[in-house]
Scaffold this motif. Structure first.
Motif, PDB file in Angstrom:
ATOM      1  N   PHE A  87       0.842  -1.195   0.000  1.00 25.11           N
ATOM      2  CA  PHE A  87       0.000   0.000   0.000  1.00 25.11           C
ATOM      3  C   PHE A  87       0.873   1.239   0.000  1.00 25.11           C
ATOM      4  N   ARG A  88       2.049   1.104  -0.584  1.00 23.29           N
ATOM      5  CA  ARG A  88       3.020   2.199  -0.618  1.00 23.29           C
ATOM      6  C   ARG A  88       2.428   3.444  -1.279  1.00 23.29           C
ATOM      7  N   TRP A  89       1.542   3.272  -2.252  1.00 26.11           N
ATOM      8  CA  TRP A  89       0.998   4.394  -3.020  1.00 26.11           C
ATOM      9  C   TRP A  89      -0.448   4.711  -2.659  1.00 26.11           C
ATOM     10  N   ASN A  90      -0.883   4.248  -1.487  1.00 21.59           N
ATOM     11  CA  ASN A  90      -2.294   4.343  -1.150  1.00 21.59           C
ATOM     12  C   ASN A  90      -2.515   5.026   0.193  1.00 21.59           C
ATOM     13  N   ALA A  91      -3.626   5.765   0.264  1.00 21.99           N
ATOM     14  CA  ALA A  91      -4.014   6.358   1.536  1.00 21.99           C
ATOM     15  C   ALA A  91      -4.425   5.262   2.522  1.00 21.99           C
ATOM     16  N   ARG A  92      -4.184   5.538   3.792  1.00 22.76           N
ATOM     17  CA  ARG A  92      -4.561   4.617   4.867  1.00 22.76           C
ATOM     18  C   ARG A  92      -5.370   5.390   5.900  1.00 22.76           C
ATOM     19  N   GLY A  93      -6.252   4.697   6.592  1.00 20.94           N
ATOM     20  CA  GLY A  93      -7.086   5.384   7.563  1.00 20.94           C
ATOM     21  C   GLY A  93      -7.395   4.541   8.783  1.00 20.94           C
ATOM     22  N   TRP A  94      -7.890   5.231   9.814  1.00 21.10           N
ATOM     23  CA  TRP A  94      -8.389   4.573  11.026  1.00 21.10           C
ATOM     24  C   TRP A  94      -9.826   5.033  11.256  1.00 21.10           C
ATOM     25  N   PHE A  95     -10.664   4.077  11.628  1.00 22.28           N
ATOM     26  CA  PHE A  95     -12.053   4.343  11.975  1.00 22.28           C
ATOM     27  C   PHE A  95     -12.332   3.662  13.310  1.00 22.28           C
ATOM     28  N   ARG A  96     -13.457   3.999  13.927  1.00 19.94           N
ATOM     29  CA  ARG A  96     -13.831   3.327  15.159  1.00 19.94           C
ATOM     30  C   ARG A  96     -15.352   3.178  15.227  1.00 19.94           C
ATOM     31  N   GLN A  97     -15.768   2.199  16.012  1.00 21.00           N
ATOM     32  CA  GLN A  97     -17.202   1.953  16.176  1.00 21.00           C
ATOM     33  C   GLN A  97     -17.473   1.566  17.617  1.00 21.00           C
ATOM     34  N   ALA A  98     -18.286   2.394  18.266  1.00 25.18           N
ATOM     35  CA  ALA A  98     -18.708   2.126  19.635  1.00 25.18           C
ATOM     36  C   ALA A  98     -20.023   1.354  19.602  1.00 25.18           C
ATOM     37  N   PRO A  99     -20.346   0.643  20.671  1.00 17.79           N
ATOM     38  CA  PRO A  99     -21.599  -0.134  20.698  1.00 17.79           C
ATOM     39  C   PRO A  99     -22.807   0.735  20.422  1.00 17.79           C
ATOM     40  N   GLY A 100     -23.649   0.296  19.496  1.00 18.44           N
ATOM     41  CA  GLY A 100     -24.865   1.020  19.182  1.00 18.44           C
ATOM     42  C   GLY A 100     -24.674   2.243  18.304  1.00 18.44           C
ATOM     43  N   LYS A 101     -23.454   2.466  17.851  1.00 19.60           N
ATOM     44  CA  LYS A 101     -23.177   3.634  17.015  1.00 19.60           C
ATOM     45  C   LYS A 101     -22.624   3.203  15.662  1.00 19.60           C
ATOM     46  N   GLU A 102     -22.676   4.130  14.709  1.00 19.79           N
ATOM     47  CA  GLU A 102     -22.135   3.858  13.390  1.00 19.79           C
ATOM     48  C   GLU A 102     -20.608   3.997  13.409  1.00 19.79           C
ATOM     49  N   TYR A 142       0.228   3.480  11.832  1.00 20.23           N
ATOM     50  CA  TYR A 142       0.134   3.539  13.284  1.00 20.23           C
ATOM     51  C   TYR A 142      -0.866   4.610  13.703  1.00 20.23           C
ATOM     52  N   LEU A 143      -1.380   4.451  14.917  1.00 18.14           N
ATOM     53  CA  LEU A 143      -2.216   5.479  15.523  1.00 18.14           C
ATOM     54  C   LEU A 143      -1.774   5.628  16.974  1.00 18.14           C
ATOM     55  N   GLN A 144      -1.083   6.720  17.251  1.00 15.61           N
ATOM     56  CA  GLN A 144      -0.673   7.040  18.622  1.00 15.61           C
ATOM     57  C   GLN A 144      -1.816   7.784  19.281  1.00 15.61           C
ATOM     58  N   MET A 145      -2.317   7.253  20.393  1.00 10.59           N
ATOM     59  CA  MET A 145      -3.467   7.840  21.072  1.00 10.59           C
ATOM     60  C   MET A 145      -3.051   8.274  22.466  1.00 10.59           C
ATOM     61  N   ASP A 146      -3.067   9.570  22.702  1.00 13.82           N
ATOM     62  CA  ASP A 146      -2.698  10.136  23.996  1.00 13.82           C
ATOM     63  C   ASP A 146      -3.902  10.814  24.630  1.00 13.82           C
ATOM     64  N   SER A 147      -3.785  11.077  25.920  1.00 20.60           N
ATOM     65  CA  SER A 147      -4.857  11.754  26.662  1.00 20.60           C
ATOM     66  C   SER A 147      -6.201  11.088  26.391  1.00 20.60           C
ATOM     67  N   LEU A 148      -6.229   9.788  26.495  1.00 20.18           N
ATOM     68  CA  LEU A 148      -7.437   9.041  26.167  1.00 20.18           C
ATOM     69  C   LEU A 148      -8.578   9.365  27.115  1.00 20.18           C
ATOM     70  N   LYS A 149      -9.789   9.344  26.573  1.00 19.38           N
ATOM     71  CA  LYS A 149     -11.001   9.643  27.313  1.00 19.38           C
ATOM     72  C   LYS A 149     -11.939   8.429  27.252  1.00 19.38           C
ATOM     73  N   PRO A 150     -12.831   8.297  28.215  1.00 22.27           N
ATOM     74  CA  PRO A 150     -13.786   7.179  28.165  1.00 22.27           C
ATOM     75  C   PRO A 150     -14.582   7.142  26.854  1.00 22.27           C
ATOM     76  N   GLU A 151     -14.861   8.295  26.284  1.00 23.05           N
ATOM     77  CA  GLU A 151     -15.620   8.326  25.028  1.00 23.05           C
ATOM     78  C   GLU A 151     -14.816   7.842  23.826  1.00 23.05           C
ATOM     79  N   ASP A 152     -13.527   7.558  24.018  1.00 25.91           N
ATOM     80  CA  ASP A 152     -12.722   6.955  22.948  1.00 25.91           C
ATOM     81  C   ASP A 152     -12.894   5.440  22.895  1.00 25.91           C
ATOM     82  N   THR A 153     -13.610   4.892  23.865  1.00 29.64           N
ATOM     83  CA  THR A 153     -13.838   3.449  23.901  1.00 29.64           C
ATOM     84  C   THR A 153     -14.596   2.996  22.660  1.00 29.64           C
ATOM     85  N   ALA A 154     -14.018   2.031  21.954  1.00 31.52           N
ATOM     86  CA  ALA A 154     -14.608   1.545  20.701  1.00 31.52           C
ATOM     87  C   ALA A 154     -13.736   0.426  20.136  1.00 31.52           C
ATOM     88  N   VAL A 155     -14.236  -0.217  19.107  1.00 32.06           N
ATOM     89  CA  VAL A 155     -13.404  -1.099  18.290  1.00 32.06           C
ATOM     90  C   VAL A 155     -12.790  -0.229  17.202  1.00 32.06           C
TER      91      VAL A 155
END
Length: 128
Positions: free
Chosen positions: A29-44, A80-93
């Protein structure tokens, strides 16, 4: 067979940090965009962050701006996704994704429909 495999999720207290990794195999995927998404229970599924093929362009959801950092190592076919100062609302897959089309090095897609390949997800739980 193309595979995206996330790792690094877990349980952390509010204010803590985690670093997610997403290793790709089966094609480059050297020439391709990459992304991160998340999904919490009951949400899109929602957009979190994206990075262009060169790494020169990044984009973040307002909810994580200033706390999360996306980066990539094209030699390792990994994002990679470096996640700092995490909050309870960041809880998700958290899911990583890759666009199957080569990008222009600048554009960073933010909609799930743009991405062709997805990982299986990794759980992130932030306790208060």
């Amino acid at each position: 067979q193309v595979q995206l495999v996330e790792s690094g999720g877990g349980l952390v207290q509010a204010g803590g940090s985690l670093r997610l990794s997403c290793a790709a195999s089966g094609r480059t995927f050297r020439w391709n965009a990459r992304g991160w998404f998340r999904q919490a229970p009951g949400k899109e599924r929602e957009f979190v962050a994206a990075i262009s093929s060169s790494g020169g362009s990044t984009f973040y959801a307002d909810s994580v701006k200033g706390r999360f950092t996306i980066s990539r190592d094209n030699a390792k076919n990994t994002v990679y996704l470096q996640m700092d100062s995490l909050k309870p609302e960041d809880t998700a897959v958290y899911y990583c994704a890759a666009d199957g089309r080569a990008d222009d090095g600048v554009y960073v897609p933010t909609t799930p429909a743009t991405y062709d390949y997805w990982g299986q997800g990794t759980q992130v739980t932030v306790s208060s």
